[in-house]
Design a protein around this motif. Sequence first.
Motif, PDB file in Angstrom:
ATOM      1  N   LYS A 454       0.811  -1.215   0.000  1.00 21.55           N
ATOM      2  CA  LYS A 454       0.000   0.000   0.000  1.00 21.55           C
ATOM      3  C   LYS A 454       0.851   1.274   0.000  1.00 21.55           C
ATOM      4  CE  LYS A 454      -3.270  -2.858  -0.131  1.00 21.55           C
ATOM      5  NZ  LYS A 454      -4.252  -3.121   0.923  1.00 21.55           N
ATOM      6  N   LEU A 455       1.913   1.303   0.783  1.00 20.33           N
ATOM      7  CA  LEU A 455       2.733   2.518   0.839  1.00 20.33           C
ATOM      8  C   LEU A 455       3.403   2.841  -0.495  1.00 20.33           C
ATOM      9  CD1 LEU A 455       2.153   2.409   3.860  1.00 20.33           C
ATOM     10  CD2 LEU A 455       4.575   2.892   4.280  1.00 20.33           C
ATOM     11  N   PRO A 456       4.026   1.870  -1.170  1.00 22.62           N
ATOM     12  CA  PRO A 456       4.701   2.215  -2.423  1.00 22.62           C
ATOM     13  C   PRO A 456       3.788   2.262  -3.648  1.00 22.62           C
ATOM     14  CG  PRO A 456       5.105  -0.084  -1.876  1.00 22.62           C
ATOM     15  CD  PRO A 456       4.333   0.490  -0.732  1.00 22.62           C
ATOM     16  N   ALA A 503      11.264   7.333   6.669  1.00 24.56           N
ATOM     17  CA  ALA A 503      12.340   6.424   7.063  1.00 24.56           C
ATOM     18  C   ALA A 503      12.073   5.011   6.573  1.00 24.56           C
ATOM     19  CB  ALA A 503      12.493   6.441   8.581  1.00 24.56           C
ATOM     20  N   LEU A 504      10.834   4.593   6.650  1.00 20.95           N
ATOM     21  CA  LEU A 504      10.468   3.252   6.226  1.00 20.95           C
ATOM     22  C   LEU A 504      10.649   3.094   4.723  1.00 20.95           C
ATOM     23  CD1 LEU A 504       9.350   0.720   7.647  1.00 20.95           C
ATOM     24  CD2 LEU A 504       7.060   1.481   7.031  1.00 20.95           C
ATOM     25  N   ALA A 505      10.258   4.126   3.977  1.00 19.12           N
ATOM     26  CA  ALA A 505      10.419   4.070   2.525  1.00 19.12           C
ATOM     27  C   ALA A 505      11.890   3.965   2.153  1.00 19.12           C
ATOM     28  CB  ALA A 505       9.798   5.310   1.894  1.00 19.12           C
ATOM     29  N   GLN A 506      12.731   4.704   2.855  1.00 23.12           N
ATOM     30  CA  GLN A 506      14.170   4.671   2.571  1.00 23.12           C
ATOM     31  C   GLN A 506      14.766   3.304   2.916  1.00 23.12           C
ATOM     32  OE1 GLN A 506      16.398   7.662   4.647  1.00 23.12           O
ATOM     33  NE2 GLN A 506      18.151   7.515   3.277  1.00 23.12           N
ATOM     34  N   LYS A 507      14.370   2.756   4.060  1.00 16.76           N
ATOM     35  CA  LYS A 507      14.879   1.436   4.452  1.00 16.76           C
ATOM     36  C   LYS A 507      14.407   0.358   3.478  1.00 16.76           C
ATOM     37  CE  LYS A 507      15.040   2.379   9.431  1.00 16.76           C
ATOM     38  NZ  LYS A 507      14.438   2.055  10.759  1.00 16.76           N
ATOM     39  N   GLY A 508      13.136   0.479   3.045  1.00 16.31           N
ATOM     40  CA  GLY A 508      12.582  -0.536   2.166  1.00 16.31           C
ATOM     41  C   GLY A 508      13.309  -0.650   0.846  1.00 16.31           C
ATOM     42  N   MET A 509      13.864   0.448   0.376  1.00 14.76           N
ATOM     43  CA  MET A 509      14.578   0.422  -0.897  1.00 14.76           C
ATOM     44  C   MET A 509      15.897  -0.326  -0.781  1.00 14.76           C
ATOM     45  SD  MET A 509      13.926   4.164  -2.668  1.00 14.76           S
ATOM     46  CE  MET A 509      14.453   5.135  -1.251  1.00 14.76           C
ATOM     47  N   SER A 510      16.511  -0.282   0.396  1.00 17.27           N
ATOM     48  CA  SER A 510      17.831  -0.896   0.556  1.00 17.27           C
ATOM     49  C   SER A 510      17.807  -2.231   1.273  1.00 17.27           C
ATOM     50  CB  SER A 510      18.747   0.069   1.324  1.00 17.27           C
ATOM     51  OG  SER A 510      18.182   0.367   2.602  1.00 17.27           O
ATOM     52  N   ASN A 511      16.795  -2.431   2.124  1.00 17.73           N
ATOM     53  CA  ASN A 511      16.771  -3.651   2.936  1.00 17.73           C
ATOM     54  C   ASN A 511      15.330  -3.961   3.327  1.00 17.73           C
ATOM     55  OD1 ASN A 511      16.984  -5.692   4.857  1.00 17.73           O
ATOM     56  ND2 ASN A 511      18.790  -4.802   5.841  1.00 17.73           N
ATOM     57  N   GLN A 512      14.698  -4.837   2.577  1.00 17.83           N
ATOM     58  CA  GLN A 512      13.286  -5.143   2.832  1.00 17.83           C
ATOM     59  C   GLN A 512      13.091  -5.777   4.207  1.00 17.83           C
ATOM     60  OE1 GLN A 512      11.891  -7.537  -0.453  1.00 17.83           O
ATOM     61  NE2 GLN A 512      11.541  -5.749  -1.746  1.00 17.83           N
ATOM     62  N   SER A 517      10.735  -5.492   9.679  1.00 24.94           N
ATOM     63  CA  SER A 517      10.889  -5.659  11.120  1.00 24.94           C
ATOM     64  C   SER A 517      10.138  -4.589  11.907  1.00 24.94           C
ATOM     65  CB  SER A 517      12.377  -5.627  11.487  1.00 24.94           C
ATOM     66  OG  SER A 517      12.909  -4.329  11.306  1.00 24.94           O
ATOM     67  N   THR A 518       9.810  -3.491  11.263  1.00 23.75           N
ATOM     68  CA  THR A 518       9.105  -2.398  11.938  1.00 23.75           C
ATOM     69  C   THR A 518       7.648  -2.282  11.487  1.00 23.75           C
ATOM     70  OG1 THR A 518       9.822  -0.798  10.257  1.00 23.75           O
ATOM     71  CG2 THR A 518      11.251  -1.095  12.172  1.00 23.75           C
ATOM     72  N   ALA A 519       7.168  -3.205  10.676  1.00 22.10           N
ATOM     73  CA  ALA A 519       5.848  -3.073  10.053  1.00 22.10           C
ATOM     74  C   ALA A 519       4.711  -3.019  11.068  1.00 22.10           C
ATOM     75  CB  ALA A 519       5.627  -4.226   9.070  1.00 22.10           C
ATOM     76  N   THR A 520       4.747  -3.894  12.059  1.00 21.97           N
ATOM     77  CA  THR A 520       3.661  -3.940  13.041  1.00 21.97           C
ATOM     78  C   THR A 520       3.597  -2.643  13.849  1.00 21.97           C
ATOM     79  OG1 THR A 520       3.657  -6.353  13.208  1.00 21.97           O
ATOM     80  CG2 THR A 520       2.829  -5.128  15.103  1.00 21.97           C
ATOM     81  N   ASP A 521       4.755  -2.131  14.248  1.00 25.16           N
ATOM     82  CA  ASP A 521       4.783  -0.866  14.986  1.00 25.16           C
ATOM     83  C   ASP A 521       4.288   0.283  14.105  1.00 25.16           C
ATOM     84  OD1 ASP A 521       5.852  -1.983  17.361  1.00 25.16           O
ATOM     85  OD2 ASP A 521       7.846  -1.952  16.475  1.00 25.16           O
ATOM     86  N   TYR A 522       4.643   0.246  12.827  1.00 26.61           N
ATOM     87  CA  TYR A 522       4.207   1.308  11.917  1.00 26.61           C
ATOM     88  C   TYR A 522       2.690   1.295  11.759  1.00 26.61           C
ATOM     89  CZ  TYR A 522       3.616   4.159   7.751  1.00 26.61           C
ATOM     90  OH  TYR A 522       3.189   5.123   6.858  1.00 26.61           O
ATOM     91  N   LEU A 523       2.115   0.109  11.606  1.00 25.29           N
ATOM     92  CA  LEU A 523       0.657   0.032  11.458  1.00 25.29           C
ATOM     93  C   LEU A 523      -0.047   0.589  12.694  1.00 25.29           C
ATOM     94  CD1 LEU A 523      -1.470  -2.768   9.893  1.00 25.29           C
ATOM     95  CD2 LEU A 523      -2.112  -1.849  12.106  1.00 25.29           C
ATOM     96  N   ARG A 524       0.447   0.239  13.867  1.00 30.61           N
ATOM     97  CA  ARG A 524      -0.157   0.745  15.098  1.00 30.61           C
ATOM     98  C   ARG A 524      -0.032   2.271  15.177  1.00 30.61           C
ATOM     99  NH1 ARG A 524      -3.190  -1.618  19.512  1.00 30.61           N
ATOM    100  NH2 ARG A 524      -2.997  -0.179  21.259  1.00 30.61           N
ATOM    101  N   LEU A 525       1.127   2.796  14.825  1.00 32.88           N
ATOM    102  CA  LEU A 525       1.333   4.235  14.815  1.00 32.88           C
ATOM    103  C   LEU A 525       0.357   4.909  13.856  1.00 32.88           C
ATOM    104  CD1 LEU A 525       2.935   6.852  15.403  1.00 32.88           C
ATOM    105  CD2 LEU A 525       4.576   6.145  13.649  1.00 32.88           C
ATOM    106  N   PHE A 526       0.238   4.383  12.673  1.00 33.95           N
ATOM    107  CA  PHE A 526      -0.670   4.920  11.660  1.00 33.95           C
ATOM    108  C   PHE A 526      -2.106   4.890  12.198  1.00 33.95           C
ATOM    109  CE2 PHE A 526      -0.595   5.504   6.850  1.00 33.95           C
ATOM    110  CZ  PHE A 526      -1.844   6.106   6.786  1.00 33.95           C
ATOM    111  N   GLY A 527      -2.500   3.767  12.777  1.00 39.29           N
ATOM    112  CA  GLY A 527      -3.859   3.625  13.274  1.00 39.29           C
ATOM    113  C   GLY A 527      -4.174   4.601  14.392  1.00 39.29           C
ATOM    114  N   MET A 579      12.353   3.758  14.712  1.00 40.99           N
ATOM    115  CA  MET A 579      13.629   4.335  14.312  1.00 40.99           C
ATOM    116  C   MET A 579      14.817   3.494  14.790  1.00 40.99           C
ATOM    117  SD  MET A 579      12.415   6.681  12.539  1.00 40.99           S
ATOM    118  CE  MET A 579      13.891   7.555  12.028  1.00 40.99           C
ATOM    119  N   ALA A 580      14.584   2.621  15.781  1.00 46.64           N
ATOM    120  CA  ALA A 580      15.665   1.737  16.249  1.00 46.64           C
ATOM    121  C   ALA A 580      15.983   0.651  15.237  1.00 46.64           C
ATOM    122  CB  ALA A 580      15.284   1.120  17.592  1.00 46.64           C
ATOM    123  N   GLY A 581      15.087   0.430  14.267  1.00 52.51           N
ATOM    124  CA  GLY A 581      15.357  -0.543  13.224  1.00 52.51           C
ATOM    125  C   GLY A 581      15.163  -1.976  13.667  1.00 52.51           C
TER     126      GLY A 581
END
Length: 593
Positions: A454-456, A503-512, A517-527, A579-581
Amino acid sequence: MAVYQAPIRDMRFVLHELMSVEDLAKLEGYEDATPDLIDAVLEEAGKVTENVLFPLNRSGDEEGCVYENGVVRTPSGFKEAYSAFVEGGWPSLNCDPAFGGQGLPHTVSLMVSEMICSANLSFGMYPGLSHGAYSALAKYGTDELKETYLPKLVDGTWSGTMCLTEPHCGTDLGLCRTKAEPLEDGSYDITGTKIFISAGEHDLTDNILHLVLARTPDAPKGIKGISLFLVPKFLPNPDGTPGARNGVMCGAIEHKMGIKASSTCVMNFDGAKGWLVGSLNKGMRAMFTMMNEARLLVGIQGLGLGSVSYQGAVAYAKERTQGRSLSGVKHPDKSADPIIVHPDVRRMLLTQRAYAEGCRALGAWVAKELDISHKHSDAARREEADDFVQLMTPIVKALFTDMGYESANIGMQVLGGHGFIREHGMEQYVRDCRIAQIYEGTNGIQALDLIGRKLPAHAGRYLRRFFHPVQSYIEANIADERLAEFVQPLAKAFVRLQQATAALAQKGMSNQEEAASTATDYLRLFGLVAMSYMWCKAATVALDKLDEDKAFYQAKLDTARFFTAKILPQTGALFSTLMAGGDTLMAMDEDAF
């Protein structure tokens, strides 16, 4: 004893005051969706869920479904309740009038679905799956399939399922082994085994229509070789009545932690006759129509169970007397004060309430955009609305079910030892709610869908459908002193979300793997940011109408303040975690676990 009263007052607030759902009546096909009609539907749905479905919830859980020689019997009272449900026209609520439906907006049916899920989730599974089958057939079925099957699904005399999972494949449906051999008459011979099939076999309807993922002999490997087929339990006669038995049988039912009155089946297809739905090798596209609708509905299941658990907890907290208020005796006529005077009990109740009302509002926003995506005359506006629904679907599914399960556990905690026993019904909500975080794609999968698909999508186009209205609201209201306590925290949380997204978009381009590893936290933050936006808008309305209904709007403001002060700050910790990755997740050697 368990209690349930349909939250119609808050539903009306969400629909009419927050979402202005009457705007939908301007769209072609929704002209009859007037406020008076919507309110009448809510009132009648409240009666059915309170008086017909809710009384069967505990007995259905205790009796469960019974399997014998391929036949499944639902608990006592379910057949009669389903007949009443069908007679009331509830399966047809938002179906196409061309096939006998009432054509009401999804925004209205969402509220009815919440009531059903609160009152009796196991019962709601049967018509819920049928509507998913209806949607897939309505969009991808041939005219002949539509004419034969849709009217029966719409009126509820026939039901439907979605058959995806096999013993060796769940999320990775590209591993599907069920075979579909083409026959000379244009149909297919379906052979294979599916597991975890909700409502796969039961005694509520005259026929059951299975939508089955299978692979033809020359299909490409993986997900690109999957096709979707309609396989009825009984082959229809020319007059539309159920005819000869098809080669599909229930081999067993699962014995589950919860939703025990919903039959979860092992389905064996042995040379069953089926018909292609959609294009060959494009089955996942058609199945996603069902899956996306099912994911939204599962989110509403979490909301419904969290809401009814809140009601049970409040009723108990007002009656149960234990200890005295720390600020002084509140009920001198009693030997102790009701536990609702205690700060920690209030913390739990307000958390439940903030979750339920926040999710209800957010769900209505998504449902309204879903209606617009189907009915608006402007193609660009339809695209915008569909983008938004695509973006928010994994958030609704995961956030609502996480919060629903948390709320169900909180409700049980409020009752203490009495919550752990069956008498008050609270432990059933915990057991029933737990599956919602698992089926239709685990919540971890939803998080991966959010960041990976969804993000990209379309160079971030989906994100703009959420970011732009939130940014506009903040800019328009940030200087309003009345709203400062709500909007300023939203603005800070929104900045965190924007920074985390970048930050997530930048990380996703170099290291999926790092991004995942941060997807669940990101969804909660977004929600949480999305819910904060809803609470800001709710507070805006409440402040303007405080003199009209003091008790209701003051409670709305008090809950908005609690969410903003006590729950929204979680975004700070989530941001730090993001942000801790993911190095600490992946560093440990596999053998060390």
